[in-house]
Each structure stands twice: as structure tokens, then as C-alpha cells.
Write an enzyme that holds these catalytic residues in place. Structure first.
Site, PDB file in Angstrom:
ATOM      1  N   ASP A  24     -17.863 -27.634  -0.624  1.00 34.61           N
ATOM      2  CA  ASP A  24     -18.486 -28.534   0.353  1.00 34.61           C
ATOM      3  C   ASP A  24     -18.903 -27.745   1.599  1.00 34.61           C
ATOM      4  OD1 ASP A  24     -17.846 -31.075  -1.159  1.00 34.61           O
ATOM      5  OD2 ASP A  24     -15.836 -30.279  -0.847  1.00 34.61           O
ATOM      6  N   GLU A 281     -20.407 -25.580  -7.259  1.00 37.65           N
ATOM      7  CA  GLU A 281     -21.843 -25.716  -6.974  1.00 37.65           C
ATOM      8  C   GLU A 281     -22.445 -24.442  -6.391  1.00 37.65           C
ATOM      9  OE1 GLU A 281     -23.247 -29.448  -5.504  1.00 37.65           O
ATOM     10  OE2 GLU A 281     -24.743 -28.513  -4.215  1.00 37.65           O
TER      11      GLU A 281
HETATM   12  O1  TRH Z   1     -14.805 -23.881  -4.557  1.00 33.50           O
HETATM   13  P1  TRH Z   1     -15.617 -24.706  -5.485  1.00 33.50           P
HETATM   14  O2  TRH Z   1     -14.937 -25.172  -6.679  1.00 33.50           O
HETATM   15  O3  TRH Z   1     -16.174 -25.891  -4.680  1.00 33.50           O
HETATM   16  C1  TRH Z   1     -16.536 -27.197  -5.016  1.00 33.50           C
HETATM   17  C2  TRH Z   1     -15.610 -28.182  -4.434  1.00 33.50           C
HETATM   18  O4  TRH Z   1     -14.564 -28.358  -5.345  1.00 33.50           O
HETATM   19  C3  TRH Z   1     -16.298 -29.463  -4.161  1.00 33.50           C
HETATM   20  O5  TRH Z   1     -15.426 -30.490  -3.813  1.00 33.50           O
HETATM   21  C4  TRH Z   1     -17.110 -29.812  -5.345  1.00 33.50           C
HETATM   22  O6  TRH Z   1     -17.707 -30.994  -5.114  1.00 33.50           O
HETATM   23  C5  TRH Z   1     -18.104 -28.734  -5.565  1.00 33.50           C
HETATM   24  O7  TRH Z   1     -17.438 -27.522  -5.870  1.00 33.50           O
HETATM   25  C6  TRH Z   1     -19.070 -29.023  -6.654  1.00 33.50           C
HETATM   26  O8  TRH Z   1     -16.897 -23.864  -5.981  1.00 33.50           O
HETATM   27  P2  TRH Z   1     -18.228 -23.427  -5.245  1.00 33.50           P
HETATM   28  O9  TRH Z   1     -19.122 -24.584  -5.008  1.00 33.50           O
HETATM   29  O10 TRH Z   1     -18.777 -22.337  -6.031  1.00 33.50           O
HETATM   30  O11 TRH Z   1     -17.773 -22.859  -3.848  1.00 33.50           O
HETATM   31  C7  TRH Z   1     -17.121 -21.649  -3.693  1.00 33.50           C
HETATM   32  C8  TRH Z   1     -17.570 -21.012  -2.396  1.00 33.50           C
HETATM   33  O12 TRH Z   1     -16.684 -19.949  -2.055  1.00 33.50           O
HETATM   34  C9  TRH Z   1     -18.964 -20.409  -2.494  1.00 33.50           C
HETATM   35  O13 TRH Z   1     -19.689 -20.691  -1.312  1.00 33.50           O
HETATM   36  C10 TRH Z   1     -18.704 -18.920  -2.574  1.00 33.50           C
HETATM   37  C11 TRH Z   1     -17.458 -18.811  -1.737  1.00 33.50           C
HETATM   38  N1  TRH Z   1     -16.656 -17.606  -1.927  1.00 33.50           N
HETATM   39  C12 TRH Z   1     -16.566 -16.683  -0.896  1.00 33.50           C
HETATM   40  O14 TRH Z   1     -17.187 -16.889   0.155  1.00 33.50           O
HETATM   41  N2  TRH Z   1     -15.799 -15.580  -1.062  1.00 33.50           N
HETATM   42  C13 TRH Z   1     -15.134 -15.327  -2.217  1.00 33.50           C
HETATM   43  O15 TRH Z   1     -14.455 -14.287  -2.318  1.00 33.50           O
HETATM   44  C14 TRH Z   1     -15.225 -16.262  -3.287  1.00 33.50           C
HETATM   45  C15 TRH Z   1     -14.511 -16.012  -4.572  1.00 33.50           C
HETATM   46  C16 TRH Z   1     -15.985 -17.397  -3.100  1.00 33.50           C
END
Ligand code: TRH
Length: 385
Positions: A24, A281
């Protein structure tokens, strides 16, 4: 490229409630930065969970009610009543993922002249119906306000997905050798190894996959950001935890656990790997821009509502693959999302075709235009002058 901004001084408030994980705030933070740096908007980001935000942007101090980071004003949003120190309503108000705006804020929006452009930013879906609902206005039941629904998507007629203007140039400049030394502490593996990044939720299919990698003929080097899947890695390797900085090996498999990095550096992990396992996402989108084959662990929803989304994404991504490669990808993605057992050898047998498709798909996706640019154009069309 021209800036479509209706007004370079446009003020924008983005409201973000962190439901769980990082997606989010991950999407909102990326959008906020892009609206500011590429379109010159003055952005204020209301976030209810600064601890999660801190992981993505270590500059954010979770104890402060208000602060600036990377040109964005950040307000710790104590929902539901808090709406910032003043009720200065921005020109553009974005509520992310149907989070509810503070009542006092909505009332102040209704009093403002001209009325702000009010947008509900939805979750990404590749499903066809998205284009029909994208940018549909919905009048508020009590106030003289219209809200429009902005749908990210993977197909024409949708809002697209976020992509910074300098992303491709950054990827082309990426120094993989330096990255391996800095982040993993070893030399970059040779071409005989397949490098896999693994960012996923807890996943019952992971044990079978780890065993296939271990028992395979070709070396696999696994990069695992510390998180929800780390426990399964620890169990597999028979260690108490698989924390950042740790490495383990078994058979043909070598695994390295990595620390969480600030969001602008996350892409580097995807660029360093040959195939990326992503989730949710934002990382799902980034894997597409990385132009590498990828596997999506979709965010599971009640009543399996996520499964049509998974298949819709598959339909876009595998559209021009031959039947055998398409079938291997679909089977693998389904297995990774709870249906069946993953077949790594079958997926790998199509590696070249998948690599070519990944590059083509990124170009197709870019054809929809990037989400921030599409949103700015939409706002410009709605501004009352
Ligand atoms: O973390 P996610 O599973 O996020 C979500 C939430 O669960 C939300 O509620 C849901 O509705 C949505 O997914 C669909 O996965 P996502 O979206 O890939 O987000 C992870 C974020 O973390 C992304 O912006 C990349 C960041 N990230 C970093 O900045 N550094 C890191 O080392 C890693 C591994 C990820």
C-alpha cells in the site's frame, strides 16, 4: 517528453492506509515521488503506519507527526479524524485503495472553490472489466463532489502501471558485478548458474521447489530478501533462521539472505537475477519492467477473488508465447499460488522464449503510458479553470 501537468504548482494530498505488508505504502510512495519529480506537483502524503514506511524510506522518522522526505511532505495520519495540521485542501486529492478520508476533510473539500479533483486509486488488475470502470465518476451522496475511480491495469483503456522516466536508463547503467560484491559479498555467479530472486509470502510450494533446485543438474543461486518466506528457507537448510547476511547450500542450490533495502534500490535485485519471484502489486510491476521472466505470488483474497486476476495477468504476459511455453508458465504460476506442484525443469526448458517475451511484454505494457502520467492527464482534463 512534455509534462502534462495542468499547473506546475499543483498541490496534491495522497491518503494511504497500510492494510498489511509493504504494497500500500509502496505504491503510494512511488506515486508521490513521481508526481513531484516528474510533474512538479507539491505532494503531501498521509500515512497511518510510519514504521512500515520507514522500511522503504529509512529517512522517515516514525516518531514525527510531520516531516519532509525526498521532496514530499509526510503526515502521520491518525485516522479517522486527523487531517493534517490545517485543513488546507489540495487541488488534487487521492485516496488510495478505498481508504476512507477523514470526514472533516471531505466537508472541507465540499466548501472549497474550485472543488478539488478527487480520485480513488484502485488496486491493479489485468482483468478486462477494468477498462470499462476506469475513470468513471461517482457523485458523493451528500456533498457536491464527484470522485473518479482510477484503475491501474495491464491493458489498453486502463490507467497503466507506474514507471519512472529514468527507469530504463537506470537499468541499463546497472553494474551487476559491483552489486554482487556490495550486496552479497561474492563475485557475480557465472553463466552456468541460474540466479533466482525470491520475494514471496509463506508458500506451501516452496519446499518442493527448493528440493528441485537442490537436486537439479544445473546450479541455482537464490537471493532471498529477509521476510515472510525466510522461515521456510531456514527449515529447509536445517538452521534456526535465515537472516540477512546468511548463506546456505545443499546440492546444486546456494542461497543468500539479503536485508531489506530502501525502495529505489529494490529494482537492483530484479536486475541482478535471471528470474524473479515477486508478490503483491508493486514488486509484480517492477518485475515486468526488469524485462526478465518472473513468477507472481498474488496477494490472496477471500473467496479466491485473486484467481481471476492471476489468470488475467497470465493472459497478457503469455499472449504471444507458443502453446508449450504458455502452458508451462501457467502451470508454474498456478502451482506457486496453491494449485499443484511447481515444475522447474519445464519452466526452464522455455527459458530463451520467456526471456524474449519478457522484453516484448515490457514494451507492450509501456504502450499504455505510465500511471502517473495518465493520472496527471486525467486531472488536467478535470480541472476547473
Ligand atoms: O508487500 P506486499 O505483499 O504488499 C501488498 C500488501 O499486502 C497490500 O495490502 C496488498 O493489497 C498489495 O500487496 C497487493 O507486496 P508489494 O506490493 O510487492 O510491495 C512490496 C514493496 O516493498 C515494493 O514497493 C518493493 C518494496 N521493497 C523494498 O523497498 N525493499 C526490499 O528490500 C524489498 C524486498 C521490497
Amino acid at each position: 517528453m512534455t509534462t502534462l501537468s495542468a499547473d506546475p504548482e499543483l498541490a496534491c494530498d495522497i491518503f494511504c492506509a497500510v492494510v498489511d505488508n509493504f504494497g500500500d505504502i509502496g505504491v503510494c510512495w512511488r506515486l508521490a515521488r513521481q508526481l513531484h519529480t516528474e510533474h512538479g506537483w507539491r505532494v503531501r502524503l498521509f500515512v497511518d503506519d510510519l514504521k512500515v514506511f520507514h522500511a522503504l524510506c529509512p529517512e522517515v522518522d516514525a516518531t514525527l507527526p510531520r516531516q519532509d522526505a525526498m521532496g514530499i511532505t509526510i503526515e502521520h495520519w491518525h485516522e479517522p479524524a486527523h487531517a493534517g495540521d490545517t485543513l488546507a485542501i489540495a487541488d488534487v486529492v487521492i485516496e488510495a485503495f478505498a481508504c476512507e478520508l477523514p470526514h472533516a476533510y471531505i466537508a472541507a473539500m465540499a466548501r472549497r472553490e474550485p472543488k478539488p479533483v478527487w480520485i480513488n486509486l484502485e488496486y491493479l488488475s489485468g482483468e478486462d472489466w477494468v477498462a470499462d470502470f476506469h475513470m468513471r465518476p461517482s457523485p458523493h451522496p451528500r456533498y457536491p463532489l464527484d470522485k473518479s475511480f482510477f484503475f491501474p491495469g495491464l491493458g489498453k483503456g486502463t490507467g497503466g502501471v507506474l514507471k519512472e522516466r529514468d527507469l530504463d536508463a537506470r537499468r541499463e547503467r546497472f553494474d551487476a558485478n559491483a552489486w554482487w560484491r556490495e550486496r552479497v559479498g561474492i563475485e557475480r555467479p557465472g553463466a552456468e548458474s541460474t540466479v533466482v530472486s525470491l520475494f514471496a509470502y509463506e508458500n506451501p510450494a516452496v519446499d518442493a521447489l527448493l528440493a528441485q533446485w537442490r537436486d537439479g543438474d544445473a546450479p541455482v543461486v537464490l537471493l532471498v530478501p529477509e521476510g515472510r518466506i525466510s522461515g521456510a528457507l531456514a527449515r529447509f537448510f536445517g538452521v534456526s533462521k535465515f537472516a540477512a547476511g546468511m548463506s546456505a547450500h545443499a546440492g546444486a542450490l546456494r542461497a543468500h539472505a539479503l536485508g531489506f533495502v530502501e525502495q529505489p534500490r529494490f529494482d537492483e535485485l530484479l536486475w541482478a537475477a535471471d528470474i524473479n519471484f515477486v508478490r503483491g502489486e508493486d514488486s509484480f510491476v517492477r518485475a515486468q519492467w526488469a524485462m526478465k521472466p518472473f513468477v507472481w505470488h498474488i496477494y490472496p483474497q477471500a473467496d479466491d477473488a485473486h484467481l481471476p486476476k492471476l489468470d488475467a495477468a497470465l493472459a497478457h504476459y503469455t499472449r504471444t508465447l507458443g502453446p508449450s511455453a504458455r502452458e508451462a508458465v501457467a502451470r508454474f504460476w498456478h502451482a506457486w499460488n496453491g494449485a499443484g506442484e511447481p515444475d522447474w525443469a519445464a519452466l526452464q526448458s522455455h527459458r530463451l522464449e520467456l526471456e524474449r517475451r519478457a522484453v516484448k511484454w515490457a514494451k507492450e505494457l509501456a504502450g499504455i503510458g505510465d500511471l502517473a502520467g495518465n493520472l496527471v492527464a486525467h486531472v488536467a482534463s478535470r480541472m476547473v479553470r
